[in-house]
Motif scaffolding. Structure first.
Motif, PDB file in Angstrom:
ATOM      1  N   THR A 190     -20.359 -10.724  37.517  1.00 61.02           N
ATOM      2  CA  THR A 190     -21.672 -10.722  36.857  1.00 61.02           C
ATOM      3  C   THR A 190     -21.607  -9.947  35.542  1.00 61.02           C
ATOM      4  O   THR A 190     -22.086 -10.413  34.501  1.00 61.02           O
ATOM      5  CB  THR A 190     -22.754 -10.123  37.797  1.00 61.02           C
ATOM      6  OG1 THR A 190     -22.811 -10.915  38.978  1.00 61.02           O
ATOM      7  CG2 THR A 190     -24.113 -10.091  37.138  1.00 61.02           C
ATOM      8  N   ILE A 197     -26.254  -1.975  40.962  1.00 64.31           N
ATOM      9  CA  ILE A 197     -25.861  -3.243  41.602  1.00 64.31           C
ATOM     10  C   ILE A 197     -24.853  -2.902  42.695  1.00 64.31           C
ATOM     11  O   ILE A 197     -23.781  -2.361  42.406  1.00 64.31           O
ATOM     12  CB  ILE A 197     -25.261  -4.234  40.580  1.00 64.31           C
ATOM     13  CG1 ILE A 197     -26.300  -4.572  39.501  1.00 64.31           C
ATOM     14  CG2 ILE A 197     -24.794  -5.509  41.273  1.00 64.31           C
ATOM     15  CD1 ILE A 197     -25.870  -5.639  38.508  1.00 64.31           C
ATOM     16  N   ASP A 213     -18.777  -0.025  35.535  1.00 65.16           N
ATOM     17  CA  ASP A 213     -18.187  -0.707  36.690  1.00 65.16           C
ATOM     18  C   ASP A 213     -17.426   0.299  37.544  1.00 65.16           C
ATOM     19  O   ASP A 213     -16.327   0.725  37.191  1.00 65.16           O
ATOM     20  CB  ASP A 213     -17.255  -1.832  36.202  1.00 65.16           C
ATOM     21  CG  ASP A 213     -16.777  -2.725  37.345  1.00 65.16           C
ATOM     22  OD1 ASP A 213     -17.152  -2.457  38.501  1.00 65.16           O
ATOM     23  OD2 ASP A 213     -16.036  -3.681  37.086  1.00 65.16           O
ATOM     24  N   HIS A 243     -20.180   0.341  45.116  1.00 66.38           N
ATOM     25  CA  HIS A 243     -20.334  -0.031  46.530  1.00 66.38           C
ATOM     26  C   HIS A 243     -20.891   1.165  47.301  1.00 66.38           C
ATOM     27  O   HIS A 243     -21.064   1.117  48.515  1.00 66.38           O
ATOM     28  CB  HIS A 243     -18.979  -0.463  47.122  1.00 66.38           C
ATOM     29  CG  HIS A 243     -17.950   0.617  47.066  1.00 66.38           C
ATOM     30  ND1 HIS A 243     -17.120   0.800  45.980  1.00 66.38           N
ATOM     31  CD2 HIS A 243     -17.660   1.606  47.935  1.00 66.38           C
ATOM     32  CE1 HIS A 243     -16.351   1.858  46.197  1.00 66.38           C
ATOM     33  NE2 HIS A 243     -16.660   2.368  47.372  1.00 66.38           N
ATOM     34  N   LYS A 253     -20.066  -8.581  41.873  1.00 67.87           N
ATOM     35  CA  LYS A 253     -20.589  -7.528  40.979  1.00 67.87           C
ATOM     36  C   LYS A 253     -19.894  -7.541  39.619  1.00 67.87           C
ATOM     37  O   LYS A 253     -20.538  -7.621  38.570  1.00 67.87           O
ATOM     38  CB  LYS A 253     -20.430  -6.129  41.601  1.00 67.87           C
ATOM     39  CG  LYS A 253     -21.078  -5.938  42.945  1.00 67.87           C
ATOM     40  CD  LYS A 253     -21.029  -4.497  43.415  1.00 67.87           C
ATOM     41  CE  LYS A 253     -19.638  -3.910  43.556  1.00 67.87           C
ATOM     42  NZ  LYS A 253     -18.882  -4.424  44.691  1.00 67.87           N
ATOM     43  N   ILE A 271     -22.578  -0.432  38.532  1.00 65.23           N
ATOM     44  CA  ILE A 271     -21.994  -1.281  39.573  1.00 65.23           C
ATOM     45  C   ILE A 271     -21.208  -0.395  40.544  1.00 65.23           C
ATOM     46  O   ILE A 271     -20.323   0.363  40.127  1.00 65.23           O
ATOM     47  CB  ILE A 271     -21.052  -2.333  38.935  1.00 65.23           C
ATOM     48  CG1 ILE A 271     -21.872  -3.259  38.027  1.00 65.23           C
ATOM     49  CG2 ILE A 271     -20.304  -3.131  39.989  1.00 65.23           C
ATOM     50  CD1 ILE A 271     -21.030  -4.128  37.121  1.00 65.23           C
TER      51      ILE A 271
END
Length: 256
Positions: free
Chosen positions: A50, A39, A179, A213, A47, A211
């Protein structure tokens, strides 16, 4: 392949001083058994909200205002807290972003590792100790018996992150939510952590929701990709579709 987790039309709202803010707006995706879903999106795109919604760990000023979250066909929204406690750690586990704040500085690594094992696996201290040592070995920590007696500040950043992964996989969850698991780590440790997560998927059949970027991290590890922008899903598909044929300008921008 059957979906382990299915999220449909999820909407999450926060009550702020300025009124209601919709942080996640109609997001749908699924995580298939034994696969990795990446994600991606910049900070503030929804993100982490969620992932916290899936675990039902939203703050008091937040609420799920619409949609459905199903684990193996079982609806999680509205489940009693006692039942969610059994699911957290056992069926779904999470690796948090910052191991220094996620680990308790006043407790030894052993105490923190043994707690979820004793809670979810219904075993005594001796068996929990053996299992905790074994899981530290599995995540590549040398001299695990020694590390069990140490405190978080005595370990390096990479080691603390491995401890977080060990805690998350100690009860062999079916879904692991990671995460930003490599954010604060140098490139070499990053590669080791990602390799470790892929190994866990291979050996234990764990489905992973990654998760991040970082599109490079996704390219190396994910099978499927969900791109979030301003709380909405702008693109969702296989790794080949997203990387070779991105349709949305935001996805194209991320890849560039």
């Amino acid at each position: 392949m059957a979906s382990l987790l299915s999220v449909e039309n999820l909407q999450v709202q926060f009550q702020t001083k300025k009124g209601i803010n919709t942080a996640v707006d109609g997001v749908s995706f699924s995580v298939k058994k034994g696969r990795i879903l990446g994600i991606v999106g910049e900070s503030g795109c929804g993100k982490s909200v969620t992932s916290m919604s899936i675990l039902q760990l939203l703050g008091s000023n937040a609420r799920i205002s619409g949609g459905s979250i199903k684990l193996d066909g079982k609806e999680l929204i509205g489940l009693p807290e006692k039942e969610m406690c059994r699911i957290r750690g056992n069926d779904i586990a999470m690796i948090f972003q910052d191991p220094m704040t996620a680990l308790n500085p006043t407790l030894t690594i052993g105490t923190q590792l043994m707690e979820p094992i004793m809670l979810h696996q219904n075993c005594g201290k001796k068996e929990a100790w053996t299992r905790a040592v074994d899981v530290l070995k599995r995540v590549g920590i040398a001299a695990p018996e020694k590390r069990m007696k140490e405190y978080p500040h005595q370990l390096s950043g990479g080691m603390r992150q491995r401890v977080m992964i060990a805690m998350a996989v100690s009860c062999e969850p079916r879904l692991l939510i990671a995460d930003e698991p490599t954010t604060a780590l140098d490139v070499t440790i990053q590669a080791q952590i990602l390799e470790l997560m892929c190994e866990l998927r291979e050996k234990m059949g764990t489905a992973i929701m990654l998760i991040t970027h970082d599109m490079g991290v996704v390219a190396e590890t994910a099978d499927d990709v969900l791109v979030l922008y301003a709380g909405k899903a702008v693109e969702y598909g296989s790794i080949e579709d997203i990387f070779e044929r991105p349709k949305h300008p935001y996805t194209q921008g991320l890849l560039n």
